[in-house]
Design a protein around this motif. Structure first.
Motif, PDB file in Angstrom:
ATOM      1  N   GLU A 134     -18.113   8.381   6.074  1.00 47.53           N
ATOM      2  CA  GLU A 134     -18.622   7.034   5.434  1.00 47.53           C
ATOM      3  C   GLU A 134     -17.997   6.848   4.575  1.00 47.53           C
ATOM      4  OE1 GLU A 134     -22.576   5.743   8.225  1.00 47.53           O
ATOM      5  OE2 GLU A 134     -23.074   6.357   6.245  1.00 47.53           O
ATOM      6  N   VAL A 135     -17.332   5.132   4.485  1.00 46.04           N
ATOM      7  CA  VAL A 135     -16.170   4.668   3.654  1.00 46.04           C
ATOM      8  C   VAL A 135     -17.337   3.264   2.890  1.00 46.04           C
ATOM      9  CG1 VAL A 135     -14.033   3.689   2.461  1.00 46.04           C
ATOM     10  CG2 VAL A 135     -14.175   5.891   4.216  1.00 46.04           C
ATOM     11  N   TRP A 136     -18.022   2.649   2.106  1.00 48.07           N
ATOM     12  CA  TRP A 136     -18.447   1.808   1.745  1.00 48.07           C
ATOM     13  C   TRP A 136     -17.042   0.981   0.295  1.00 48.07           C
ATOM     14  CZ3 TRP A 136     -18.047   0.916  -3.258  1.00 48.07           C
ATOM     15  CH2 TRP A 136     -17.688   2.103  -4.121  1.00 48.07           C
ATOM     16  N   ILE A 137     -17.411  -0.612   0.890  1.00 46.01           N
ATOM     17  CA  ILE A 137     -16.029  -1.157   0.114  1.00 46.01           C
ATOM     18  C   ILE A 137     -17.391  -1.770   0.096  1.00 46.01           C
ATOM     19  CG2 ILE A 137     -13.999  -2.696   0.227  1.00 46.01           C
ATOM     20  CD1 ILE A 137     -12.723  -0.240   2.071  1.00 46.01           C
ATOM     21  N   GLU A 160      -7.676   3.977  -1.080  1.00 45.07           N
ATOM     22  CA  GLU A 160      -6.808   2.304  -1.280  1.00 45.07           C
ATOM     23  C   GLU A 160      -6.727   1.259  -0.297  1.00 45.07           C
ATOM     24  OE1 GLU A 160      -2.753   3.123  -1.410  1.00 45.07           O
ATOM     25  OE2 GLU A 160      -3.212   4.988  -2.299  1.00 45.07           O
ATOM     26  N   SER A 161      -6.885   0.048  -0.847  1.00 42.16           N
ATOM     27  CA  SER A 161      -7.092  -1.191  -0.341  1.00 42.16           C
ATOM     28  C   SER A 161      -5.563  -1.750  -0.189  1.00 42.16           C
ATOM     29  CB  SER A 161      -8.203  -1.255   0.174  1.00 42.16           C
ATOM     30  OG  SER A 161      -8.629  -2.170  -0.498  1.00 42.16           O
ATOM     31  N   GLU A 162      -6.144  -3.060   1.090  1.00 38.48           N
ATOM     32  CA  GLU A 162      -5.214  -4.533   0.549  1.00 38.48           C
ATOM     33  C   GLU A 162      -6.097  -5.515   1.396  1.00 38.48           C
ATOM     34  OE1 GLU A 162      -0.895  -5.595   1.622  1.00 38.48           O
ATOM     35  OE2 GLU A 162      -1.005  -3.872   0.748  1.00 38.48           O
ATOM     36  N   ALA A 163      -5.942  -6.743   0.653  1.00 36.85           N
ATOM     37  CA  ALA A 163      -6.557  -7.659   1.637  1.00 36.85           C
ATOM     38  C   ALA A 163      -5.585  -8.464   1.754  1.00 36.85           C
ATOM     39  CB  ALA A 163      -7.834  -7.923   0.747  1.00 36.85           C
ATOM     40  N   GLU A 164      -6.100  -9.368   3.038  1.00 41.16           N
ATOM     41  CA  GLU A 164      -4.656 -10.107   3.135  1.00 41.16           C
ATOM     42  C   GLU A 164      -5.455 -11.069   3.914  1.00 41.16           C
ATOM     43  OE1 GLU A 164      -1.336 -11.105   5.466  1.00 41.16           O
ATOM     44  OE2 GLU A 164      -0.568 -10.280   4.366  1.00 41.16           O
ATOM     45  N   VAL A 217      -7.079  -0.514   4.838  1.00 39.57           N
ATOM     46  CA  VAL A 217      -7.782   0.538   4.399  1.00 39.57           C
ATOM     47  C   VAL A 217      -6.692   2.402   4.629  1.00 39.57           C
ATOM     48  CG1 VAL A 217     -10.236   1.631   4.079  1.00 39.57           C
ATOM     49  CG2 VAL A 217      -9.806  -0.632   4.608  1.00 39.57           C
ATOM     50  N   GLN A 218      -6.463   2.881   3.582  1.00 38.68           N
ATOM     51  CA  GLN A 218      -5.860   3.700   3.540  1.00 38.68           C
ATOM     52  C   GLN A 218      -7.137   4.724   3.060  1.00 38.68           C
ATOM     53  OE1 GLN A 218      -1.847   4.203   3.102  1.00 38.68           O
ATOM     54  NE2 GLN A 218      -1.808   6.411   1.461  1.00 38.68           N
ATOM     55  N   MET A 267       0.877  -1.233   0.130  1.00 38.86           N
ATOM     56  CA  MET A 267      -0.232   0.184   0.086  1.00 38.86           C
ATOM     57  C   MET A 267       0.581   1.586   0.043  1.00 38.86           C
ATOM     58  SD  MET A 267      -2.930   1.168   2.567  1.00 38.86           S
ATOM     59  CE  MET A 267      -3.331  -0.192   2.760  1.00 38.86           C
ATOM     60  N   GLU A 268       0.983   2.120  -0.910  1.00 41.30           N
ATOM     61  CA  GLU A 268       1.652   3.611  -0.927  1.00 41.30           C
ATOM     62  C   GLU A 268       1.559   4.192  -0.160  1.00 41.30           C
ATOM     63  OE1 GLU A 268       1.146   7.590  -3.915  1.00 41.30           O
ATOM     64  OE2 GLU A 268       1.033   5.990  -4.569  1.00 41.30           O
ATOM     65  N   THR A 269       2.154   5.291   0.793  1.00 38.40           N
ATOM     66  CA  THR A 269       1.774   5.863   1.846  1.00 38.40           C
ATOM     67  C   THR A 269       1.767   7.566   1.273  1.00 38.40           C
ATOM     68  OG1 THR A 269       3.984   6.227   2.554  1.00 38.40           O
ATOM     69  CG2 THR A 269       3.180   4.292   3.100  1.00 38.40           C
ATOM     70  N   LEU A 270       1.675   7.758  -0.303  1.00 35.20           N
ATOM     71  CA  LEU A 270       2.138   8.740  -0.407  1.00 35.20           C
ATOM     72  C   LEU A 270       2.613  10.170   0.173  1.00 35.20           C
ATOM     73  CD1 LEU A 270      -2.182   9.383  -1.362  1.00 35.20           C
ATOM     74  CD2 LEU A 270      -0.279   9.135  -3.164  1.00 35.20           C
ATOM     75  N   GLN A 271       3.681   9.738   0.767  1.00 35.46           N
ATOM     76  CA  GLN A 271       4.716  10.366   1.344  1.00 35.46           C
ATOM     77  C   GLN A 271       4.305  11.049   2.538  1.00 35.46           C
ATOM     78  OE1 GLN A 271       6.475  12.478  -1.777  1.00 35.46           O
ATOM     79  NE2 GLN A 271       7.397  10.933  -2.641  1.00 35.46           N
TER      80      GLN A 271
END
Length: 114
Positions: A88-91, A65-69, A75-76, A1-5
């Motif tokens: 609210e963030v829907w996924i 951005e999301s990363e599933a494991e 979630v970012q 996942m990118e942290t966008l600095q």
């Protein structure tokens, strides 16, 4: 996942909760994360949700951005919340049955815009 600095740090003024929002016409399950913040402006938020079963991510909003494991979802959200902000963030997830959030951990926010 990118942290966008951005420099993220643990947040005591940010809370995240989740609720299931049913199934859409394509068979994907919708999860909504409610992010509430107070105390200072937050220019990005990160957290990890632990579910009761494995899943895959089907769709997220444009500023997320999301990363599933296995049964974990990192979630970012790359957008600002003001001092008393809430969003609210829907996924959408693919799973055998409606995934249940067991725990939300590692809640972090960014205090500076980069």
């Amino acid at each position: 996942m990118e942290t966008l600095q951005k420099e993220y740090q643990a947040s005591s003024c940010t809370t995240v909760s989740a609720y299931a929002d049913g199934q859409d016409g394509d068979g994907s399950y919708k999860i909504v994360f409610k992010i509430e913040h107070s105390g200072h402006q937050s220019y990005g938020q990160r957290f990890t949700a632990v579910f009761n079963a494995p899943f895959s991510v089907v769709e997220t909003p444009g500023d997320v951005e999301s990363e599933a494991e296995e049964n974990r979802l990192m979630v970012q959200r790359n957008n600002q919340l003001n001092d008393t902000g809430m969003t609210e963030v829907w996924i959408k997830l693919q799973a055998e049955e409606q995934p249940e959030v067991l725990e939300i951990q590692d809640i972090m926010c960014c205090r500076k815009e980069v």
